[in-house]
Scaffold this motif. Structure first.
Motif, short mmCIF file in Angstrom:
data_model
loop_
_atom_site.label_atom_id
_atom_site.label_comp_id
_atom_site.label_asym_id
_atom_site.label_seq_id
_atom_site.Cartn_x
_atom_site.Cartn_y
_atom_site.Cartn_z
N GLY A 107 -0.11 6.32 12.97
CA GLY A 107 0.93 5.56 14.56
C GLY A 107 -0.11 5.50 15.42
O GLY A 107 -1.50 6.16 15.76
N VAL A 158 2.03 5.05 22.40
CA VAL A 158 3.24 5.62 22.20
C VAL A 158 3.65 5.06 24.10
O VAL A 158 2.91 5.74 24.96
CB VAL A 158 4.09 6.99 22.06
CG1 VAL A 158 3.21 7.74 22.50
CG2 VAL A 158 5.16 6.99 22.50
N THR A 210 8.36 4.29 23.64
CA THR A 210 8.16 2.90 23.13
C THR A 210 7.06 3.14 21.95
O THR A 210 6.08 3.85 22.88
CB THR A 210 8.36 1.67 23.68
OG1 THR A 210 9.18 1.47 24.23
CG2 THR A 210 8.09 0.91 22.51
N ALA A 211 7.47 3.26 20.39
CA ALA A 211 6.08 3.63 19.93
C ALA A 211 6.08 2.92 18.50
O ALA A 211 6.40 1.83 18.24
CB ALA A 211 7.04 5.02 18.88
N THR A 212 3.82 2.61 18.39
CA THR A 212 4.53 1.18 17.66
C THR A 212 2.93 1.68 16.52
O THR A 212 2.58 2.60 17.25
CB THR A 212 3.42 -0.02 18.51
OG1 THR A 212 1.81 0.87 19.10
CG2 THR A 212 4.43 -0.91 19.24
N GLY A 213 3.42 0.96 15.47
CA GLY A 213 2.24 2.04 14.43
C GLY A 213 2.21 0.64 13.05
O GLY A 213 3.27 -0.22 13.47
N ASP A 227 1.78 0.57 8.97
CA ASP A 227 1.78 0.21 7.31
C ASP A 227 1.32 0.20 6.34
O ASP A 227 1.72 -1.77 6.54
CB ASP A 227 3.95 0.74 7.46
CG ASP A 227 3.50 1.60 5.61
OD1 ASP A 227 3.57 3.11 6.01
OD2 ASP A 227 3.47 1.61 4.68
N LEU A 279 9.00 0.97 9.25
CA LEU A 279 8.57 2.74 10.38
C LEU A 279 9.92 3.15 11.40
O LEU A 279 10.92 2.24 11.22
CB LEU A 279 7.87 2.61 11.60
CG LEU A 279 6.05 2.17 10.51
CD1 LEU A 279 5.29 2.12 11.56
CD2 LEU A 279 5.69 2.83 9.61
N TRP A 286 10.76 6.54 13.43
CA TRP A 286 10.12 7.14 14.51
C TRP A 286 10.78 8.81 14.32
O TRP A 286 12.23 8.79 14.57
CB TRP A 286 10.18 6.70 15.30
CG TRP A 286 8.52 6.12 15.26
CD1 TRP A 286 9.30 4.95 15.66
CD2 TRP A 286 7.27 5.60 15.34
NE1 TRP A 286 8.18 3.67 14.96
CE2 TRP A 286 7.11 4.48 15.35
CE3 TRP A 286 6.40 6.26 14.84
CZ2 TRP A 286 6.23 3.78 15.18
CZ3 TRP A 286 5.08 6.31 14.73
CH2 TRP A 286 4.97 4.89 14.67
N TYR A 320 11.05 11.76 17.82
CA TYR A 320 10.21 12.13 18.96
C TYR A 320 10.88 13.51 18.62
O TYR A 320 11.66 14.20 18.48
CB TYR A 320 11.21 11.07 19.54
CG TYR A 320 11.11 9.80 19.35
CD1 TYR A 320 10.06 9.15 20.22
CD2 TYR A 320 11.99 8.86 18.89
CE1 TYR A 320 9.66 7.55 20.27
CE2 TYR A 320 11.94 7.43 19.02
CZ TYR A 320 10.73 6.92 19.30
OH TYR A 320 10.43 5.57 19.25
N THR A 359 15.97 14.51 19.71
CA THR A 359 14.69 13.73 18.73
C THR A 359 15.53 12.31 18.18
O THR A 359 14.50 11.43 17.90
CB THR A 359 15.18 14.06 17.42
OG1 THR A 359 16.36 13.44 16.96
CG2 THR A 359 15.22 16.05 17.19
N ASP A 413 14.95 8.72 21.16
CA ASP A 413 14.31 7.84 21.34
C ASP A 413 14.07 7.82 22.91
O ASP A 413 13.53 7.21 24.21
CB ASP A 413 13.05 5.81 21.47
CG ASP A 413 14.67 5.91 21.70
OD1 ASP A 413 15.70 6.01 22.39
OD2 ASP A 413 14.63 4.15 21.75
#
Length: 166
Positions: A112, A115, A131-134, A136, A142, A144, A146, A159, A161
């Motif tokens: 991760g 965010v 807004t999450a970024t990550g 792999d 991916l 997410w 929450y 749970t 976004d």
């Protein structure tokens, strides 16, 4: 007592016994896709400067001809692959029995990275969206989960976004 001609005596003295590797390990023992694989020979390596070590790497049972050293770069591996190395000492026309070792490449956990929450200046009536970024290393998609908090207290049942006001 038996005597030997001088030429034969010199030739016998110049012969070096082959190293006697008694084990081969791959490191790390449980590699992930971002790990290099390195072969380590254990045992009496003898006069190492007069011996050539040959490495034969295989991936899922297929020899990889361009890998001839003791290391496979991480960029060449993917999760689920099984890598095997066979190592032999060669001195002149003599060879040792090959030593072999193998490992399977595991799944590298995702990372991760950040965010963000918008809007950046909400009111008490605003819905908030995270807004999450990550990334792999294995290229897995991916997903997410929450967990929202308001003033340090978890909001149960949310749970997704988006957090909407009550």
């Amino acid at each position: 007592m038996r005597t030997l001609p001088i030429g034969l005596l010199i030739a016998l003295a110049a012969c070096n016994p082959l190293p006697e590797g008694n084990g081969l390990t791959l490191s790390p023992e449980a590699p992930l896709t971002d790990d290099d694989l390195t072969a380590y020979i254990e045992g009496d390596l003898g006069d190492a400067d007069k011996v050539t070590w040959t490495y034969t790497w295989s991936m899922n049972g297929t020899v990889v001809d361009d890998l001839t050293g003791d290391t496979v770069p991480a960029a060449r591996t993917s999760k689920g692959e099984t890598w095997e190395v066979s190592v032999q000492a060669v001195a002149g026309k003599k060879e040792t029995v090959p030593l072999t070792a193998s490992v399977s490449i595991g799944n590298t956990p995702p990372v991760g990275e950040s965010v963000s929450i918008s809007p950046t200046e909400p009111t008490t009536l605003s819905s908030l969206t995270a807004t999450a970024t990550g990334s792999d290393a294995d290229g897995d998609t991916l997903g997410w989960v929450y967990r929202w908090e308001v003033n340090g207290t978890g909001v149960s049942g949310v749970t997704e976004d988006t957090l909407t006001p009550d």
